[in-house]
Every structure is written in structure tokens, then in C-alpha cells.
Design a protein around this motif. Structure first.
Motif, PDB file in Angstrom:
ATOM      1  N   LEU A 144       5.508  13.304   0.291  1.00 26.02           N
ATOM      2  CA  LEU A 144       6.879  13.501  -0.169  1.00 26.02           C
ATOM      3  C   LEU A 144       6.928  13.892  -1.640  1.00 26.02           C
ATOM      4  O   LEU A 144       7.811  14.634  -2.070  1.00 26.02           O
ATOM      5  CB  LEU A 144       7.665  12.207   0.052  1.00 26.02           C
ATOM      6  CG  LEU A 144       9.171  12.329  -0.032  1.00 26.02           C
ATOM      7  CD1 LEU A 144       9.675  13.247   1.054  1.00 26.02           C
ATOM      8  CD2 LEU A 144       9.816  10.964   0.099  1.00 26.02           C
ATOM      9  N   THR A 145       6.011  13.397  -2.455  1.00 28.69           N
ATOM     10  CA  THR A 145       6.071  13.683  -3.886  1.00 28.69           C
ATOM     11  C   THR A 145       5.152  14.830  -4.280  1.00 28.69           C
ATOM     12  O   THR A 145       5.570  15.783  -4.926  1.00 28.69           O
ATOM     13  CB  THR A 145       5.661  12.448  -4.711  1.00 28.69           C
ATOM     14  OG1 THR A 145       4.383  12.028  -4.283  1.00 28.69           O
ATOM     15  CG2 THR A 145       6.641  11.338  -4.537  1.00 28.69           C
ATOM     16  N   ILE A 193      12.016  12.255  -7.516  1.00 26.49           N
ATOM     17  CA  ILE A 193      11.281  12.281  -6.244  1.00 26.49           C
ATOM     18  C   ILE A 193      10.392  11.052  -6.118  1.00 26.49           C
ATOM     19  O   ILE A 193      10.342  10.396  -5.069  1.00 26.49           O
ATOM     20  CB  ILE A 193      10.409  13.556  -6.158  1.00 26.49           C
ATOM     21  CG1 ILE A 193      11.285  14.801  -6.102  1.00 26.49           C
ATOM     22  CG2 ILE A 193       9.544  13.514  -4.927  1.00 26.49           C
ATOM     23  CD1 ILE A 193      10.479  16.073  -6.110  1.00 26.49           C
ATOM     24  N   VAL A 194       9.696  10.722  -7.208  1.00 23.46           N
ATOM     25  CA  VAL A 194       8.761   9.593  -7.144  1.00 23.46           C
ATOM     26  C   VAL A 194       9.504   8.293  -6.854  1.00 23.46           C
ATOM     27  O   VAL A 194       9.102   7.515  -5.988  1.00 23.46           O
ATOM     28  CB  VAL A 194       7.973   9.481  -8.466  1.00 23.46           C
ATOM     29  CG1 VAL A 194       7.267   8.149  -8.562  1.00 23.46           C
ATOM     30  CG2 VAL A 194       6.965  10.611  -8.570  1.00 23.46           C
ATOM     31  N   ASN A 250       8.681   4.508   1.066  1.00 21.20           N
ATOM     32  CA  ASN A 250       7.380   4.777   1.668  1.00 21.20           C
ATOM     33  C   ASN A 250       6.310   3.803   1.236  1.00 21.20           C
ATOM     34  O   ASN A 250       5.141   4.125   1.186  1.00 21.20           O
ATOM     35  CB  ASN A 250       6.937   6.201   1.329  1.00 21.20           C
ATOM     36  CG  ASN A 250       7.820   7.195   2.025  1.00 21.20           C
ATOM     37  OD1 ASN A 250       7.706   7.383   3.219  1.00 21.20           O
ATOM     38  ND2 ASN A 250       8.729   7.780   1.273  1.00 21.20           N
ATOM     39  N   VAL A 251       6.728   2.595   0.933  1.00 21.15           N
ATOM     40  CA  VAL A 251       5.770   1.596   0.493  1.00 21.15           C
ATOM     41  C   VAL A 251       5.620   0.572   1.605  1.00 21.15           C
ATOM     42  O   VAL A 251       6.592   0.180   2.226  1.00 21.15           O
ATOM     43  CB  VAL A 251       6.300   0.949  -0.803  1.00 21.15           C
ATOM     44  CG1 VAL A 251       5.668  -0.388  -1.030  1.00 21.15           C
ATOM     45  CG2 VAL A 251       6.034   1.876  -1.966  1.00 21.15           C
ATOM     46  N   VAL A 252       4.394   0.201   1.885  1.00 17.17           N
ATOM     47  CA  VAL A 252       4.145  -0.737   2.969  1.00 17.17           C
ATOM     48  C   VAL A 252       3.606  -2.035   2.379  1.00 17.17           C
ATOM     49  O   VAL A 252       2.636  -2.010   1.629  1.00 17.17           O
ATOM     50  CB  VAL A 252       3.107  -0.140   3.956  1.00 17.17           C
ATOM     51  CG1 VAL A 252       2.864  -1.103   5.095  1.00 17.17           C
ATOM     52  CG2 VAL A 252       3.594   1.194   4.473  1.00 17.17           C
ATOM     53  N   PHE A 281      12.439   7.936  -5.437  1.00 19.44           N
ATOM     54  CA  PHE A 281      12.960   7.981  -4.075  1.00 19.44           C
ATOM     55  C   PHE A 281      11.858   7.639  -3.077  1.00 19.44           C
ATOM     56  O   PHE A 281      12.034   6.833  -2.162  1.00 19.44           O
ATOM     57  CB  PHE A 281      13.523   9.375  -3.791  1.00 19.44           C
ATOM     58  CG  PHE A 281      13.936   9.576  -2.370  1.00 19.44           C
ATOM     59  CD1 PHE A 281      15.096   8.992  -1.885  1.00 19.44           C
ATOM     60  CD2 PHE A 281      13.153  10.328  -1.508  1.00 19.44           C
ATOM     61  CE1 PHE A 281      15.476   9.167  -0.577  1.00 19.44           C
ATOM     62  CE2 PHE A 281      13.527  10.506  -0.194  1.00 19.44           C
ATOM     63  CZ  PHE A 281      14.696   9.926   0.276  1.00 19.44           C
ATOM     64  N   ALA A 282      10.673   8.239  -3.296  1.00 21.28           N
ATOM     65  CA  ALA A 282       9.576   8.031  -2.359  1.00 21.28           C
ATOM     66  C   ALA A 282       9.070   6.593  -2.415  1.00 21.28           C
ATOM     67  O   ALA A 282       8.685   6.015  -1.402  1.00 21.28           O
ATOM     68  CB  ALA A 282       8.445   9.011  -2.654  1.00 21.28           C
ATOM     69  N   LEU A 283       9.098   6.009  -3.614  1.00 23.49           N
ATOM     70  CA  LEU A 283       8.593   4.638  -3.732  1.00 23.49           C
ATOM     71  C   LEU A 283       9.497   3.661  -2.985  1.00 23.49           C
ATOM     72  O   LEU A 283       9.061   2.623  -2.523  1.00 23.49           O
ATOM     73  CB  LEU A 283       8.526   4.221  -5.205  1.00 23.49           C
ATOM     74  CG  LEU A 283       7.241   4.555  -5.939  1.00 23.49           C
ATOM     75  CD1 LEU A 283       7.291   4.010  -7.339  1.00 23.49           C
ATOM     76  CD2 LEU A 283       6.026   3.989  -5.217  1.00 23.49           C
ATOM     77  N   SER A 325       0.856  -1.172   0.000  1.00 19.22           N
ATOM     78  CA  SER A 325       0.000   0.000   0.000  1.00 19.22           C
ATOM     79  C   SER A 325       0.891   1.220   0.000  1.00 19.22           C
ATOM     80  O   SER A 325       1.930   1.256   0.647  1.00 19.22           O
ATOM     81  CB  SER A 325      -0.940  -0.012   1.195  1.00 19.22           C
ATOM     82  OG  SER A 325      -0.222   0.194   2.362  1.00 19.22           O
TER      83      SER A 325
END
Lengths: 661, 154
Positions: A392-393, B24-25, B32-34, B27-29, A384
């Protein structure tokens, strides 16, 4: 009998849609004016038949006709009338009927109010709109027939999901659909223009009113949905970055980009290809949203029932329209001529940056929404992607917009003076800084809260700087003719300022959430509990019967410095038919902030577990959205944007050579 | 500026911004993915303490305990394995023993799942899809869907 009429009307509407799809298109190729002229009555009649069918379904819900499976599954004879009417779209079949109703309404509106549009373009556009009608009416008739019978008819229905039994149901879906599906007009016009291959600045004039109207409805629909989730879910949150919410945010972001880009195309004949692309993209994202929500790919309160056949059908519609329109775009885009030139520092340049940032943030949301689905299809991993990813984005991509927005408004078309624009904004920037310091002194950390609030104030003040300079061109002292200048300003200037300020207001509400307070307590009657600057205490617990539920209400008083300022009545409802409990949050608005209480079951010792929230300035989030939509509406009322104007302007500019071949 | 320079400025600023957005995307992926696991997958993948996860399954009947101060503990099961969960806060309206649940949080050192949010079904007819899939994987899925629900209501 009435059910059969409704069903039959739907089939007739489909037949009309097929006619509307084929004949005008053929007419435009064969240059047969009579065939092209068929599009208009076909669109109007198609809307009339879908409306008749929709009315029949509503009638069946209102009189609780339990011979219809749809009514049995989603209604109950004791359900209040408002939920019998709005409950029509509170289920899969009915919501697709509402979709079809608004789709045909859009087609009819385009047919009725587009006398300025050249007949060939209108014929092609209405033919595309007819094609959409065929796809969705077929979908309803083949996979989700709301008029399916049940024999023998039961005596009573299963009632509507209690979460949906809320006034929000009467408002949120129609507004959202008017936005979503309203963009179909823009899509059809873009596709029609690509088919015809003739695109000039007048095209932007045709799509702007429809874009603006759909955008206003979408803004209101999203805001209403967010407020509904806020007061009904009991968590005090207003945006969860849930895929279903993102599905509505995506067309909003690209629709906002389209709105600004169409302005460039209209004024300067530039960015044509990009405008067409955004017009296609926006409605494609609306279709994608429908697919995500309606196919059962996602499970949420919005996906009423999942059925793989329906999912495949919508996926087919999606592929057909998005693929088809992009293919057409690919064929035609290279043949479009380049329009007006502009320097990088100019109003156009600023709007290009606006478009880049909006589409980039749209892409970020898109990735975050679809990546989990793609990954699961790829290797079965379930993940999820939640708020941290989007903060962040989306945050860094959207934040520069807030800073650049007032600057862009103060740049001239074609070639702008950045320094002069910044000078004009010194007052707004000073206000923002002062507000930042004042908020820091009054409320303190966190950083995001006071910086955000400062930026919001800069945005609100900055939104009106351009208007101020137009009313007082020589400064405040020379205040002659102020009234006449103010009334002489076009409504669209006021609309822009108010809509931009609305974003600032929303931002202020968002920033202020950092100063909120939240606690979970077991409340005993008579004891006071602090939340933020207020004290809450339970005065009494009572039980009350509702039309189709029982309710336990906690009466609480809200006081500040010993004086009672408000009463608040959170409750817990128990719906007997579905044997399901639903919390009703108690909310009271004080100085734009809200006290929010949601309660759980009463404990054995008489205490009641409750979540207490103090949310300063939270109502600004939705008031800002109202301001944005109001600004949009004001622009829509501007005489430059009225439908007839495009015709007159086209006649005038018709003398000069058409810009596109 | 010439026409060409203007166009190049436009293209390069667009590419620069797109590059930044992609960066950014990605890096965030990464961070920050659970992931979502059922109890059996959790044991198989040997998830370490501290890693954020979502778990889903059924609330095992008889394991729900209310401790003092809004703290509750219960076990999430898929019929084969189970995970003890502790949570502080109010439970959603539809949280019940024997029903589907999704919890987000992380394991602590004692292998207890500390949840910071607990979600239950939206209404009595539907099961969170992840939970249904996790149960199907273990072969303990029972069709308790729409028909059973509406049958009971008549």
C-alpha cells in the motif's frame, strides 16, 4: 599456531587502524604532508593484515581445526569443501570478519585508486575510514572473537545450519557486503569533505565510481538473496518484506537516489547539500541494517545468535557514526554555496523528483521496518507489519518513478521541453498500451498483472528512446553514419538505458506473478496433476545418500499436451548431525517461467504431499536485476567515470574559481 | 521564472510529496498492522472473530490431528491457556509437537483460530523470539537454547 597468527594479525590491523584514524587527520590540520601521506600505506597494510587473519580463519575451517570454538559450532569434517570455505561467513563471528575484510578492502581501494583526490580530502576521508576500521575491529576482538579456543578440543563439530548449506551462501553474502560496505567509501569521502569544508562539482566525480560500484554489488546481492530465499524456503515467494530484506532494500533505495543526484552535482554543480546528505544516509542505512541483522533484535535465519552485549556495541557504533556525521553535516551544510540553477521542467528537475520519490519510498520502508521495534520498546505490544502495508505504501510511491523515468531521460539539462519529451515517447507509450491489451487478451485478469506488464513494456522501450534519437537524429530514413554514431555514444548512455530497461524487465516478472497457478496436492505415483498449462506426474521415488545427509528424491515429469518437456527432482534432505530436515525445491525454467515443486514427507500410502506452482516469466525478476547491475557496470567502464579523469578535469577547471568556500 | 519562484516550486513540490507519503504511511499503519498474542493474552484481550492476528506458543503434544484434504488441527499452548488452530496446507519442515510455532490468521465464530500461514523455527536451536517472550511471561520458559542443542549433538 596459524590461529594465533590470525588473531595477532587482527590486533595489528587494529593498531594500524588507530594510526590511520589519528595521524592523517592531524597531518591535514597541521598541514604536514608526511603525516597525511601515511594514510595510504596504513590503509593498504590494514587490509593486508585483515586478509591474513581472514585467511587463517578460513584455513582453520578447511582443515576442520576443532580447537576453535567457531569451527566446532559451525563446521563438520564431512561438510563439502565449498561450505567449509563459505561457512566461514555463515556465522556471526565469521560474517563480521567478512565485513571487516571488505571494509578494509574498501579503504585500500580508496587509497590505491584515488590519486586524483586532493591530498587533504584523501587524508580526512581515509582517517574516517580508519575510524570505521577501529570500531569494527574492536567489535570483533572484544565481543565476537572468531579465534576463541575450546579446550579440550572435541573430535567433531556441530555442522552448519542445513538451510545455509547451499551454493547461495558462497555468493549472496560477499556480494551484499561489497555493496553495503562499499558505500563506506562514499561515506568517508563525504565526511572528509565536510571536515575540510570544501565541496565542489569535482567531489561528485570522486564519489560516482564508488557509488556505482557499490550499487551494482548491492543490486546483485539483493537479487541473489531473493532468488536463494525463493528456491530454498519452499513457499515460492521471492520477497517477504521481512525486516532483514528491508534492511538491504533501504540502502539500495537511497543509494539509487545518490547515484542520480551525484550526476546532477557533477554536471551542474547543483544539489550539493543533498548529495552529501544522501552519501551519509546510504551508509548509515547500511550500518542500521548491520545492527538489525547482527544484534539479535530481529530473529531470522540471518541472526545467528543473539547476545545483548553485541547489540549494545553495534548500537554504540551506529550512534557514533550516524550521529557524528549528521552533526558534522549540520555544522557545515549552511556554509555550502548554492550551485547551478535550473527550471522545474528539466533533467535536473526530473532527477529531483526521482530523488524525492526514492527517498519517500525509502522512508515508508523504514517506518514499516522499525515501527514494530519502536512500538515494542514503547509499550510492549508486539505487532507485525507485513506485505499489505508495504504494497500500500511502497507501491504508490514507487509506481510514478516507472512512469516518469523515460520522460526524465528525454528532458534536456537546465531547461527542458515536456511536450517534446512526451512526443518522443509516443512509440514507447503505444508499445506499452498494445502490450497491455495483448496481455489482457491472452491472460486476462488480474488488473495489476496486465497494467503492470504494459507499464513494464513502456519502460523497456522508453529506456532506449533517448539512444535511438541520438543515433537517428533525423528519423529512421536518414540512416547515414548510424554505426559511427552508435559507437560514438558514451558507454554511460548505454549503461543508463540498460539499467532502466532492467527495472522494466523486473517489473514485467513481478506483474506476471498475477497469472501464476498454485496448488497443494497429495501426489500418487503415475497420476498426472495440472498446474498452469503443464501436467506433472511422479515417475519414481528414490533414496540417495549425500555427504552429510540422506535424501529422498521424487522424480517427476513435466509434460504439455502429452509431450514430456522436462524432468524435475524435488527432494527432502535429512541432515544427521543437526537432525533436521530441509526441502529442496525442484525447479525447471520454461520460457522464462518456472515450474516449482516442493515436497513434504512421503505418506504411509506411498503418496507424497507437494506444493506445485506455475510461475510465468518469474525468472525475469532476477534477470532484470542482472541487467541493472550490468548497466551500472557499463557506466563504470565509461572513460568519463574512470578515476584518472577527475584529476584531468580538476586541473582544467582549476583555472576557474572554485565554486565552494 | 525568477530564482525565488524556482526555489519555491521545488520546496512546495517536495513538501507536497512528503505530505502525501506521510499520509499513505499513516493510513496503511492503521489498517495493515497485525498484533502478536500468546494464548493467555488472547483470552485476556477477548479478541473477537475476524480480527487478523499472529499467535505463538508451543504445539501442545498429542493435539496434532491430520484430517482429510491436507487439513490439520493442533493446539497452541503457553502452559496456561491454549488455542485450537486449524490450518490447510503443508507444514514447514521444522513443525513438531512440543516445538515453538507462530501462526497468522483469525478466529472464527467457534473460537477456532483459522491460520493461513504457519511458521516454525529456522533451525532446531532457536525459538521464535515472540514465542520465547510469550512463554517467559507465563513462567514456563525452559532454557532449551544453544547449549542443550549442541550437547545433544556430541
Amino acid at each position: 599456531m596459524i590461529d594465533e597468527v590470525g588473531h595477532y594479525a587482527l590486533v595489528l590491523a587494529l593498531a594500524l587502524a588507530v594510526m590511520q584514524m589519528i595521524l592523517p587527520f592531524w597531518g591535514a590540520r597541521a598541514r604536514d604532508a608526511r603525516l597525511m601521506a601515511l594514510a595510504r600505506p596504513a590503509a593498504l597494510a590494514q587490509f593486508a593484515f585483515v586478509a591474513l587473519s581472514y585467511a587463517a580463519l578460513t584455513y582453520a575451517h578447511v582443515v576442520s581445526d576443532f580447537s576453535l570454538a567457531n569451527v566446532v559450532e559451525n563446521s563438520h569434517s564431512t561438510k563439502p569443501l565449498i561450505y567449509k570455505i563459505s561457512g566461514v561467513w555463515g556465522n556471526h563471528e565469521g560474517s563480521m570478519m567478512l565485513w571487516a575484510l571488505i571494509l578494509t578492502l574498501s579503504g585500500a581501494a580508496m587509497a590505491a585508486f584515488s590519486r586524483a583526490i586532493p591530498p587533504r580530502l584523501l587524508a580526512d576521508a581515509l582517517s574516517v575510514q580508519g575510524c570505521l576500521g577501529v570500531a569494527f575491529l574492536l567489535f570483533i576482538l572484544l565481543t565476537s572473537n572468531p579465534f576463541a579456543r575450546l579446550s579440550p578440543a572435541p573430535m567433531e563439530g556441530n555442522d552448519l545450519n542445513p538451510i545455509l548449506q547451499d551454493p547461495g551462501l558462497a555468493i549472496h553474502p560477499p556480494l551484499l557486503y561489497l555493496g553495503y560496505v562499499g558505500f563506506s567509501i562514499v561515506f568517508s569521502l563525504a565526511a572528509g569533505a565536510l571536515i575540510g569544508g570544501r565541496i565542489d562539482a569535482a567531489f561528485a566525480r570522486f564519489i560516482r565510481p564508488w557509488t556505482l560500484a557499490a550499487w551494482c554489488f548491492l543490486t546483485l546481492g539483493i537479487a541473489m538473496g531473493s532468488y536463494w530465499a525463493y528456491y530454498t524456503l519452499g513457499w515460492g515467494g521471492f520477497w517477504f518484506w521481512d525486516p532483514v530484506e528491508n534492511a538491504s532494500l533501504l540502502p539500495w533505495l537511497s543509494g539509487t537516489a545518490l547515484l542520480h543526484c551525484a550526476a546532477v552535482m557533477e554536471k551542474r554543480d547543483a544539489l550539493k547539500i543533498w548529495t552529501i546528505f544522501l552519501a551519509i544516509l546510504t551508509f548509515s542505512l547500511s550500518l542500521l541494517g548491520t545492527f538489525l541483522v547482527r544484534s539479535g533484535v530481529l530473529t531470522s535465519v540471518h541472526s545467528f545468535a543473539s547476545d545483548p552485549q553485541r547489540g549494545l556495541f553495534i548500537l554504540g557504533i551506529l550512534v557514533l557514526f550516524i550521529g557524528g556525521s549528521l552533526f558534522l553535516f549540520m555544522l557545515r551544510a549552511p556554509t555550502l554555496s548554492q550551485g547551478g540553477l535550473f527550471a522545474p521542467i528539466s533533467r535536473e528537475g526530473a532527477l529531483v523528483v526521482n530523488n524525492l520519490l526514492l527517498t519517500a519510498s525509502c522512508a515508508a520502508v523504514f517506518v514499516g521496518t522499525l515501527y514494530p521495534l519502536a512500538l515494542e520498546a514503547w509499550n510492549g505490544d508486539k505487532i507485525s507489519v507485513g506485505a499489505p502495508f508495504f504494497n500500500l505504501t511502497f507501491g504508490p510511491l514507487f509506481a510514478p518513478l516507472a512512469l516518469l523515468m523515460p520522460i526524465g531521460q528525454n528532458l534536456a539539462w537546465k531547461r527542458g521541453d515536456l511536450l517534446a519529451a512526451l512526443q518522443r515517447l509516443w512509440f514507447a507509450a503505444a508499445c506499452g498500451l498494445a502490450a497491455m491489451l495483448a496481455f489482457y487478451a491472452a491472460q486476462g485478469a488480474p488488473v495489476t498483472a496486465y497494467v503492470g506488464a504494459g507499464v513494464a513494456i513502456y519502460l523497456i522501450v522508453g529506456a532506449f528512446v533517448e539512444i535511438f534519437n541520438r543515433i537517428f537524429p533525423a528519423g529512421l530514413r536518414a540512416s547515414k553514419n548510424v554505426a559511427s554514431r552508435a559507437s560514438g555514444l558514451p558507454l554511460s548512455a548505454w549503461g543508463t538505458a540498460i539499467a532502466h530497461a532492467g527495472l522494466g524487465v523486473t517489473l514485467l516478472g513481478l506483474a506476471a506473478s498475477g497469472w501464476g497457478a498454485e496448488k497443494i496436492v497429495s501426489m500418487k505415483t503415475g497420476e498426472a496433476y495440472d498446474v498452469g498449462p503443464y501436467q506433472l506426474s511422479v515417475v519414481a521415488m528414490t533414496a540417495a545418500p549425500g555427504p552429510n545427509y540422506r535424501e529422498a528424491i521424487a522424480h517427476m515429469s513435466v509434460s504439455r499436451n502429452g509431450a514430456v518437456v522436462a524432468m524435475i527432482e524435488p527432494s527432502k534432505r535429512f541432515f544427521t548431525t543437526r537432525r533436521m530436515g530441509v526441502s529442496q525445491a525442484g525447479i525447471v525454467t520454461l520460457n522464462f517461467g518456472q515450474i516449482y515443486v516442493s515436497i513434504a514427507e512421503q505418506n504411509d500410502n506411498g503418496a507424497v504431499d507437494a506444493r506445485l506452482y506455475w510461475k510465468p516469466l518469474v525468472s525475469l525478476i532476477w534477470l532484470g536485476a542482472l541487467a541493472m547491475a550490468f548497466g551500472g557496470g557499463l557506466s563504470l567502464a565509461d572513460r568519463r567515470l574512470r578515476v584518472g579523469v577527475a584529476r584531468r578535469a580538476a586541473r582544467i577547471s582549476g583555472a576557474s574559481a572554485p565554486a565552494a568556500g | 521564472m525568477t530564482r525565488k519562484q524556482k526555489r519555491l516550486t521545488l520546496i512546495f513540490s517536495a513538501l507536497g510529496l512528503l505530505g502525501a507519503a506521510v499520509g499513505i504511511v499513516l493510513f496503511a499503519l492503521r489498517d495493515n498492522v497485525v498484533f502478536f498474542y500468546g494464548p493467555t493474552e488472547m483470552t485476556e484481550k477477548q479478541v473477537g472473530p475476524g480480527q487478523r492476528l499472529r499467535i505463538g506458543g508451543l504445539v501442545k503434544p498429542g493435539t496434532l490431528v491430520h484430517l482429510e484434504g491436507k487439513r490439520i488441527t493442533f493446539s497452541v499452548t503457553d502452559g496456561r491457556n491454549e488455542v485450537p488452530v486449524s490450518y490447510t496446507g503443508l507444514l514447514p519442515d521444522l513443525f513438531k509437537e512440543g516445538q515453538g510455532v507462530v501462526a497468522e490468521g483469525a478466529l472464527d465464530k467457534a473460537h477456532v483460530f483459522r491460520a493461513d500461514s504457519v511458521l516454525a523455527k529456522h533451525d532446531e536451536r532457536y525459538m521464535p523470539r515472540e514465542v520465547a517472550d510469550a512463554l517467559k511471561k507465563q513462567g514456563v520458559w525452559q532454557e532449551e537454547g544453544g547449549k542443550a542443542g549442541s550437547g545433544a549433538n556430541k
